[in-house]
Enzyme design. Structure first.
Site, short mmCIF file in Angstrom:
data_model
loop_
_atom_site.label_atom_id
_atom_site.label_comp_id
_atom_site.label_asym_id
_atom_site.label_seq_id
_atom_site.Cartn_x
_atom_site.Cartn_y
_atom_site.Cartn_z
N SER A 8 -10.77 -1.06 3.36
CA SER A 8 -9.87 -1.32 4.81
C SER A 8 -9.51 0.20 5.16
CB SER A 8 -8.66 -1.79 4.45
OG SER A 8 -8.85 -3.14 3.98
N GLU A 48 -5.12 3.55 6.61
CA GLU A 48 -4.90 3.41 5.24
C GLU A 48 -5.51 4.52 4.19
OE1 GLU A 48 -5.39 -0.76 3.22
OE2 GLU A 48 -6.41 0.68 1.76
N ARG A 78 1.09 -1.23 -0.02
CA ARG A 78 0.06 -0.13 0.10
C ARG A 78 0.77 1.38 -0.15
NH1 ARG A 78 -2.99 -3.81 -0.42
NH2 ARG A 78 -5.23 -3.93 0.33
N1 EPU Z 1 -10.74 -11.11 10.52
C1 EPU Z 1 -11.44 -11.39 11.54
N2 EPU Z 1 -12.33 -10.43 11.69
C2 EPU Z 1 -12.70 -9.40 11.04
C3 EPU Z 1 -11.90 -9.20 9.74
C4 EPU Z 1 -10.85 -10.20 9.60
O1 EPU Z 1 -11.26 -12.35 12.23
O2 EPU Z 1 -13.49 -8.70 11.13
C5 EPU Z 1 -9.66 -12.15 9.98
C6 EPU Z 1 -10.04 -13.02 8.85
O3 EPU Z 1 -10.61 -13.92 9.40
C7 EPU Z 1 -8.63 -13.60 8.35
C8 EPU Z 1 -7.69 -12.15 8.49
O4 EPU Z 1 -8.40 -11.35 9.63
O5 EPU Z 1 -8.03 -14.33 9.10
C9 EPU Z 1 -7.58 -11.23 7.20
O6 EPU Z 1 -8.81 -11.06 6.73
P1 EPU Z 1 -9.28 -10.78 5.34
O7 EPU Z 1 -8.74 -12.05 4.51
O8 EPU Z 1 -10.66 -10.39 5.26
O9 EPU Z 1 -8.10 -9.52 4.82
P2 EPU Z 1 -7.69 -8.23 5.32
O10 EPU Z 1 -6.11 -8.45 5.88
O11 EPU Z 1 -8.34 -7.72 6.50
C10 EPU Z 1 -6.75 -7.47 3.22
C11 EPU Z 1 -6.76 -5.91 2.53
C12 EPU Z 1 -7.84 -5.99 1.58
C13 EPU Z 1 -8.11 -7.14 0.56
C14 EPU Z 1 -7.97 -8.51 1.45
C15 EPU Z 1 -7.82 -9.55 0.48
C16 EPU Z 1 -5.40 -4.31 3.83
C17 EPU Z 1 -5.30 -3.42 4.76
N3 EPU Z 1 -6.31 -4.98 3.35
O12 EPU Z 1 -7.68 -7.39 4.10
O13 EPU Z 1 -7.68 -4.73 0.84
O14 EPU Z 1 -9.08 -6.85 -0.34
O15 EPU Z 1 -6.86 -8.56 2.32
O16 EPU Z 1 -6.56 -9.74 -0.20
O17 EPU Z 1 -4.31 -5.13 3.33
C18 EPU Z 1 -8.22 -2.55 0.98
O18 EPU Z 1 -7.20 -2.16 0.84
O19 EPU Z 1 -9.39 -1.42 0.98
C19 EPU Z 1 -8.99 -3.75 0.91
C20 EPU Z 1 -10.12 -4.17 1.10
#
Ligand code: EPU
Length: 340
Positions: free
Chosen positions: A238, A334, A166
């Site tokens: 995010s 972010e 990012r």
């Molecule tokens: N999780 C929870 N509770 C929640 C949210 C997440 O326990 O409320 C856990 C999930 O179960 C999982 C982990 O956290 O084990 C990661 O969650 P997820 O796969 O949904 O991805 P993220 O790390 O929250 C990142 C990006 C997203 C992108 C997704 C998929 C960042 C800040 N965010 O989210 O990007 O779509 O991975 O690759 O890196 C964005 O940047 O706006 C965005 C949506």
């Protein structure tokens, strides 16, 4: 086309749907119009500047008392082709997901995992958008734009853009200085699918296996199940970055919270899931007035209608403090805060 307005409402230019005004607003569709406008509006050098793309990564905490520049350059054109790749130059104003759809339709591989990310093409390199194991920086050949300091058109090779999680040169050395007008992408004719993130592979298999349009359909379905549609509920994806912390602290936290997701982030570093940390603090589904935390993804803050930027900002600060208190981890936003 050019448009110059004063006290211009930015409500439809930010995906949070917040009411905020720009003191001056300039939108253009031809890159050549920008230097002509600036030369005829000498006050611009004294004003704060905001380079606005699709507004999908902004929180207007108040009005913007400066000049907003909005490069709304259209067009997708093929500029080169060889046996393995095709190069497409895409205007900064093109909608990101429409462009991904165009690539998928033509079987140009690489960015299908980035389906349904809100925003415009011009913002993609700035933020180095990423999802499901893919970052756009890996598919960017060149970024073209206008340098407000040298007052010249300028091209930067993808390899010079300092792409990181990012992050890019456009958020650092070239911040508020380089107006992206188009991006040249290098896409693959022989597609190497990246399906190892979460349940993506299973979703692709369900649809019929490794084909570019099944990957897009699967990503769209996963996103739609977790992330609110900004057309319906204001949000900026995010809200915080996933924090990268020292291995020692990660090990300590992991022994205390064995269920905590951890991802390797290079030598001695670990990336944590901000969504998980926020969720553990009990914020998921929280709502105060029209400001809230999405019920399926705690990393996404939402405007249910009439929240103000201030209210979203206050909520974000409370979330940040609670994660700091409980885990000793600092969350970094972010989204960019404007007007505070
Ligand atoms: N999780 C929870 N509770 C929640 C949210 C997440 O326990 O409320 C856990 C999930 O179960 C999982 C982990 O956290 O084990 C990661 O969650 P997820 O796969 O949904 O991805 P993220 O790390 O929250 C990142 C990006 C997203 C992108 C997704 C998929 C960042 C800040 N965010 O989210 O990007 O779509 O991975 O690759 O890196 C964005 O940047 O706006 C965005 C949506």
């Amino acid at each position: 086309m050019i448009r110059f307005s004063e006290n211009f409402s930015l409500k439809s230019y930010n995906t949070f749907g917040l009411e905020a005004k720009a003191r001056f607003f300039f939108e253009f569709t031809e890159p050549e119009d920008l230097p002509y406008f600036l030369a005829n509006f000498p006050d611009w050098e004294k004003l704060p500047l905001l380079l606005l793309g699709g507004g999908s990564n902004l929180l207007f905490v108040g009005d913007f008392e400066g000049l907003v520049l909005h490069a709304n350059v259209p067009g997708i054109k093929q500029v080169r082709e060889d046996r393995n790749h095709v190069w497409l130059e895409v205007g900064a104003g093109e909608n990101w997901d429409r462009f991904v759809g165009y690539c998928v339709h033509n079987w140009y591989g690489g960015i299908e995992n980035l389906s349904l990310i809100p925003g415009n093409v011009g913002s993609a390199p700035v933020q180095n958008i990423g999802a499901y194991g893919v970052e756009v920086g890996d598919y960017i050949d060149t970024v073209k734009g206008f340098d407000l300091k040298t007052f010249e058109g300028y091209e930067i090779a993808g390899s010079e853009c300092q792409f990181a999680y990012r992050d890019s040169i456009f958020k650092n050395q070239l911040k508020d200085r380089f107006v992206v007008t188009s991006v040249v992408f290098r896409l693959d004719k022989f597609i190497e699918y990246k399906l190892d993130y979460g349940d993506l592979r299973a979703e692709v298999e369900k649809r019929g296996g490794e084909k570019i349009h099944y990957v897009r359909d699967a990503v769209v379905a996963i996103r739609e199940s977790k992330l609110p549609d900004p057309e319906k509920v204001g949000n900026a994806g995010s809200f915080f970055k996933n924090p990268v912390i020292e291995q020692d602290l990660a090990d300590k936290l992991k022994s205390e919270f064995p269920a905590m997701p951890v991802y390797s982030a290079g030598e001695g570093k670990t990336k944590l899931a901000a969504g998980w940390l926020i969720d553990q603090c009990g914020w998921k589904g929280y709502r105060d007035g029209d400001a809230g935390v999405h019920s399926q993804q705690a990393l996404v803050l939402v405007n249910y209608g009439l929240a103000t930027g201030q209210e979203i900002y206050q909520l974000a600060m409370k979330i940040k403090d609670s994660v700091q208190d409980r885990f000793g981890v600092e969350l970094e936003p972010e989204v960019n805060f404007i007007g505070c």
